[in-house]
Motif scaffolding. Structure first.
Motif, PDB file in Angstrom:
ATOM      1  N   ALA A   1       0.827  -1.214   0.000  1.00  0.00           N
ATOM      2  CA  ALA A   1       0.000   0.000   0.000  1.00  0.00           C
ATOM      3  C   ALA A   1       0.861   1.264   0.000  1.00  0.00           C
ATOM      4  O   ALA A   1       0.451   2.297  -0.549  1.00  0.00           O
ATOM      5  N   HIS A   2       2.044   1.193   0.580  1.00  0.00           N
ATOM      6  CA  HIS A   2       2.946   2.352   0.620  1.00  0.00           C
ATOM      7  C   HIS A   2       3.291   2.838  -0.784  1.00  0.00           C
ATOM      8  O   HIS A   2       3.419   4.039  -1.027  1.00  0.00           O
TER       9      HIS A   2
ATOM     10  N   TYR B   1       1.453   2.890  -3.345  1.00  0.00           N
ATOM     11  CA  TYR B   1       0.310   3.525  -3.994  1.00  0.00           C
ATOM     12  C   TYR B   1      -0.250   4.708  -3.203  1.00  0.00           C
ATOM     13  O   TYR B   1      -1.206   5.331  -3.635  1.00  0.00           O
ATOM     14  N   CYS B   2       0.335   5.008  -2.068  1.00  0.00           N
ATOM     15  CA  CYS B   2      -0.190   6.056  -1.197  1.00  0.00           C
ATOM     16  C   CYS B   2       0.196   7.436  -1.741  1.00  0.00           C
ATOM     17  O   CYS B   2       1.381   7.753  -1.851  1.00  0.00           O
TER      18      CYS B   2
ATOM     19  N   GLU C   1      -0.291  10.414  -0.367  1.00  0.00           N
ATOM     20  CA  GLU C   1       0.021  11.432   0.641  1.00  0.00           C
ATOM     21  C   GLU C   1       1.231  11.003   1.466  1.00  0.00           C
ATOM     22  O   GLU C   1       1.276   9.901   1.998  1.00  0.00           O
TER      23      GLU C   1
ATOM     24  N   LEU D   1       0.652   9.847   5.204  1.00  0.00           N
ATOM     25  CA  LEU D   1       0.057   8.511   5.304  1.00  0.00           C
ATOM     26  C   LEU D   1       1.056   7.434   4.903  1.00  0.00           C
ATOM     27  O   LEU D   1       1.099   6.359   5.509  1.00  0.00           O
ATOM     28  N   ALA D   2       1.871   7.719   3.908  1.00  0.00           N
ATOM     29  CA  ALA D   2       2.898   6.767   3.490  1.00  0.00           C
ATOM     30  C   ALA D   2       3.894   6.520   4.626  1.00  0.00           C
ATOM     31  O   ALA D   2       4.300   5.379   4.871  1.00  0.00           O
TER      32      ALA D   2
ATOM     33  N   LEU E   1       2.285   4.291   7.180  1.00  0.00           N
ATOM     34  CA  LEU E   1       2.296   2.902   6.728  1.00  0.00           C
ATOM     35  C   LEU E   1       3.651   2.244   6.991  1.00  0.00           C
ATOM     36  O   LEU E   1       3.709   1.087   7.416  1.00  0.00           O
TER      37      LEU E   1
END
Length: 58
Positions: free
Chosen positions: A24-25, A27-28, A30, A33-34, A37
């Motif tokens: 998910a990192h 594709y993050c 922001e 938020l990255a 993660l």
């Protein structure tokens, strides 16, 4: 018009594994938020569950 080339999910997963990061990192969109993660990825499953309970005030 510029085109984006995104790897398939399997390739992204292998790349994330090499980086020791959650998929998910990659594709993050922001930065904050990255970063979260990445920090969450360093915790054990038990620590993540405890943190989630604390955040939800359970």
């Amino acid at each position: 018009m510029a085109s984006k080339h995104l790897p398939d999910l399997g390739t992204a997963k292998r790349f994330a594994d090499i980086l020791n990061a959650p998929t998910a990192h990659l594709y993050c969109p922001e930065d904050d938020l990255a970063k979260l993660l990445l920090e969450l990825n360093r915790l054990t499953h038990q620590q993540r569950v405890a943190l989630l309970k604390k955040i939800r005030k359970e």
